[in-house]
Design a protein around this motif. Structure first.
Motif, PDB file in Angstrom:
ATOM      1  N   GLY A  76      -2.884  -8.502 -12.526  1.00  0.00           N
ATOM      2  CA  GLY A  76      -3.589  -7.462 -13.278  1.00  0.00           C
ATOM      3  C   GLY A  76      -4.862  -7.977 -13.918  1.00  0.00           C
ATOM      4  N   HIS A  77      -5.568  -7.091 -14.657  1.00  0.00           N
ATOM      5  CA  HIS A  77      -6.878  -7.402 -15.242  1.00  0.00           C
ATOM      6  C   HIS A  77      -6.711  -8.332 -16.438  1.00  0.00           C
ATOM      7  N   LYS A  92      -6.571 -13.580 -14.718  1.00  0.00           N
ATOM      8  CA  LYS A  92      -6.954 -14.286 -13.498  1.00  0.00           C
ATOM      9  C   LYS A  92      -6.688 -15.779 -13.609  1.00  0.00           C
ATOM     10  N   ARG A 108      -5.519 -14.378  -3.577  1.00  0.00           N
ATOM     11  CA  ARG A 108      -5.932 -13.021  -3.936  1.00  0.00           C
ATOM     12  C   ARG A 108      -4.727 -12.120  -4.205  1.00  0.00           C
ATOM     13  N   MET A 109      -3.622 -12.303  -3.505  1.00  0.00           N
ATOM     14  CA  MET A 109      -2.422 -11.502  -3.761  1.00  0.00           C
ATOM     15  C   MET A 109      -1.866 -11.807  -5.154  1.00  0.00           C
ATOM     16  N   ILE A 132      -3.709 -12.702  -7.768  1.00  0.00           N
ATOM     17  CA  ILE A 132      -4.629 -12.093  -8.727  1.00  0.00           C
ATOM     18  C   ILE A 132      -4.366 -10.595  -8.853  1.00  0.00           C
ATOM     19  N   GLN A 133      -4.142  -9.917  -7.714  1.00  0.00           N
ATOM     20  CA  GLN A 133      -3.883  -8.478  -7.758  1.00  0.00           C
ATOM     21  C   GLN A 133      -2.573  -8.166  -8.471  1.00  0.00           C
ATOM     22  N   ALA A 134      -1.558  -8.984  -8.282  1.00  0.00           N
ATOM     23  CA  ALA A 134      -0.257  -8.736  -8.924  1.00  0.00           C
ATOM     24  C   ALA A 134      -0.300  -9.003 -10.428  1.00  0.00           C
TER      25      ALA A 134
END
Length: 716
Positions: A106-107, A110, A99-100, A102-104
């Motif tokens: 960006g949109h 994934k 999850r870290m 994916i957040q780094a």
């Protein structure tokens, strides 16, 4: 507590008769309320000790009627085993790290972030501690785990493996044994003779073959036995080791708080067979003697003890007397051992028809209790005996071990090297009863000065001294609770265990008298005649055979004192004889005709042939020069002795602390010598010890006598 109690209720709570309650209430004038014929007693006006006993009785009743642990609500969610939990936590760590990423990223990125994370994970860069256990994972597995966590509020238990039956809250399988095979094996294995797993397996295999059933292998039996033992520890312990082992190792126990007790409330008594050899006082052969101890529960301090060849009633009496003297008061209760010596009638019988055999404890207001057989947890003194063995007994050269497997090497067969080494180092030294009592007392004094973990670091000796009573009259204790032997005095002396004791009170006695003594303090004995106290005897001190030539100043003074004492005894005897005979003691002699004094012709000396009478042979007279030479030598010796800076020789061994204290007093007051720092510290510690009240008066008298002697010498 209730507001009021009837006599019947108090008798049930205190475990005494209703008449005893009414007798004490009348004696102490307890306040009552008018409630018909019962007239109950007001609780707030009861004595403090009665209130305390009522509270303890109610607590014990509540503990018996209330379950120790009330049943808790059944948790519907089963808890997985530890290895399965480890798998769920590893998967949870992987999802959190993904999850870290994916957040780094960006949109819209994934998929790229997931591929980057998998590359880093498989190369050991991300969560490296998880990869050896979890292994390679796919992109679909990460997405599935993430979805499960989001749907269950990130509870990691949802990621645990679903294999096995732990989800149905069922017990794990008992190996590959059928019910009949398991029962057959357990009936053979759960035996008081403690057969091994292999022996039980062999017997079970033969039985199953006779019943035409295929038996499992030994490995299957072993896995089943190991797992069954862990899950049924109570049944295994009971069947193979007995009920006592079940109580000691499995069953819950009562936690007692000694902080509720005061010093002297409860004394715990028990006997301990010493693990080192002592010379028997009568036969002289080495033996393991018995240490009988009264242990104060509140302070964890050995209040009184006695050393005896066997555990008997008189030895217990002497130990109880020693404890009361040190305590300065009578205890409220005594917890006794369940042995024969402790359960003698003289301790327990209190019926009025047994007047002369009334219980000595009840006579002193002490309530005796008896511990249950084979219940060492009820006697806290057992724990002290374990510490006593490890800290003291193992250091004694004649140590024999607490069991056969604990014997030292020099006591085993064919250990010639250790036997020779032990003989060279210790010369086969075995202490006698006086030396053993001295070193045991030294250890107990040291033990009382050590911080105790069970009392928050406080010292047992300090706690015991802070709770001591004002003191008690030793007269009754001396007569009832000392060891007694019948001895016939001779020359104002009696011999006891190889020690000669003398006293002037034995001058006129020619029959056996009672000699009472305490093996913990052999520095004096007491003499009784028909219950009447005669006096005390002290050990005889040997003197120099010719003190004038070979002795020192102290030896000469002791010889003079003994000669003066003999003259006083002779004069006392002569005065007694004159008082009986009177002034007309010769009247009867003169009244007899054949005893009248008549003039008798004095025979003449025979003459020799030459007419010279017989004369006595006279010694040759000393010349004046010889007399002058001897007087000069004597004067020079006396002058040299007076000018010499003299100090008494220190004994190699003191039989008791009082003997050392007396020597220190004479060393400083009578001879004017300076004490070393060690003796000064000893005198200060002895004055502050629990034994000091027994010797305070003797010390005061001795200081007064020595002060008068010093003044007399100064005036001369």
């Amino acid at each position: 507590m209730k507001e009021h109690y009837t006599a019947q209720e108090l008798s049930e709570l205190l475990n005494i008769t209703r008449q005893a309650v009414q007798k004490r209430a009348k004696k102490e004038a307890w306040k009552t309320t008018k409630d018909g014929r019962k007239r109950p007693y007001l609780a707030e006006t009861l004595p403090p000790d009665i209130k305390k006993k009522i509270t303890l009785a109610q607590v014990e009743h509540a503990a018996r009627t209330t379950p120790a642990h009330p049943p808790s609500e059944v948790n519907p969610m089963p808890v997985p085993p530890r290895d399965i939990q480890r798998t769920g936590l590893d998967r949870y760590s992987v999802v959190m790290a993904w999850r870290m990423y994916i957040q780094a990223a960006g949109h819209g990125k994934k998929g790229e972030a997931t591929q980057a994370f998998l590359l880093a994970y498989h190369s050991g860069q991300e969560v490296p501690e998880v990869f050896p256990r979890l292994g390679r994972i796919s992109e679909k597995s990460i997405y599935r785990w993430d979805k499960q966590l989001r749907e269950n509020r990130d509870d990691y238990l949802i990621l645990c493996t679903q294999k096995g039956k732990w989800l149905q809250n069922e017990e794990p399988a008992q190996g590959q044994l059928s019910k009949k095979q398991a029962e057959t094996f357990l009936q053979l294995w759960l035996n008081a003779n403690k057969p091994s797993i292999r022996l039980a397996c062999t017997a079970a295999t033969n039985i199953l073959k006779k019943q035409e059933e295929e038996p499992p292998s030994y490995t299957t039996f072993y896995r089943f036995a190991t797992r069954w033992k862990k899950e049924n520890a109570n049944i295994y312990t009971l069947m193979r080791n007995g009920e006592k082992a079940l109580k000691d190792k499995i069953i819950s126990y009562i936690t007692r708080d000694p902080g509720l007790l005061q010093v002297g409330d409860v004394l715990v008594a028990d006997g301990h067979k010493l693990n080192f050899l002592i010379r028997h006082p009568q036969t002289g052969k080495p033996c393991r003697m018995q240490l009988i101890m009264f242990y104060d529960w509140a302070s964890r301090w050995p209040a009184g003890w006695q050393l005896m060849p066997t555990e008997d009633t008189v030895a217990i009496h002497a130990a109880f007397r020693h404890a009361c003297m040190n305590l300065g008061k009578y205890p409220l209760a005594v917890l006794l051992d369940n042995g024969k010596a402790f359960k003698a009638k003289i301790f327990t019988k209190t019926a009025p028809d047994l007047r002369e055999f009334q219980g000595l404890y009840a006579r002193l207001g002490v309530e005796p209790y008896f511990a249950a057989p084979y219940n060492a947890r009820a006697k806290v003194v057992e724990r002290f005996f374990g510490t006593f063995n490890e800290q003291f007994e193992r250091l004694v050269p004649s140590y024999t071990g607490s069991s056969i497997g604990d014997k030292p090497a020099w006591m085993l067969r064919n250990e010639t090297f250790h036997q020779q080494l032990h003989k060279e180092d210790h010369q086969d030294w075995v202490p006698d009863i006086r030396e053993a009592a001295h070193i045991i007392n030294t250890y107990i004094m040291w033990y009382g000065d050590q911080p105790h973990s069970g009392m928050n670091g406080r010292k047992p000796g300090d706690v015991f001294v802070s709770g001591r009573g004002p003191g008690i009259d030793p007269a009754e204790l001396n007569y009832h609770f000392l060891w007694t032997e019948m001895k016939k005095p001779r020359n104002c002396r009696i011999t006891l265990w190889g020690i000669d004791y003398e006293s002037d009170c034995l001058l006129s006695i020619g029959h056996k008298i009672e000699v009472k003594y305490d093996t913990a303090d052999l520095s004096r004995v007491l003499f009784y005649k028909g219950g009447r106290f005669l006096g005390e005897g002290l050990p005889v001190r040997a003197l120099s055979p010719l003190a004038r030539l070979f002795g020192d100043k102290v030896g000469m003074q002791e010889v003079k004192a003994q000669l003066k004492r003999q003259k006083n005894l002779i004069k006392k005897t002569q005065d007694g004889a004159r008082a009986i005979l009177g002034k007309d003691s010769q009247a009867m002699v003169e009244a007899l005709p054949w005893t009248r004094k008549e003039a008798v012709a004095r025979p003449e000396l025979p003459e020799l042939e030459h007419g010279q009478p017989v004369r006595a042979i006279e010694a040759e007279p000393m010349t004046e020069a010889e007399r002058t030479r001897l007087e000069k030598i004597q004067a020079e010796a006396i002058q040299e002795m007076e000018q010499e800076e003299w100090a008494p020789e220190r004994p190699r061994f003191f039989r008791s602390d009082w003997e050392r204290y007396e020597w220190c007093l004479r060393h400083s007051l009578e001879y004017g010598c300076r004490l070393n720092p060690e003796d000064q510290i000893f005198m200060s510690d002895f004055r502050n010890s629990p034994e000091w009240p027994d010797y305070a008066q003797r010390a005061e008298d001795l200081e007064l006598v020595l002060g008068l002697l010093q003044q007399k010498e100064a005036s001369n």
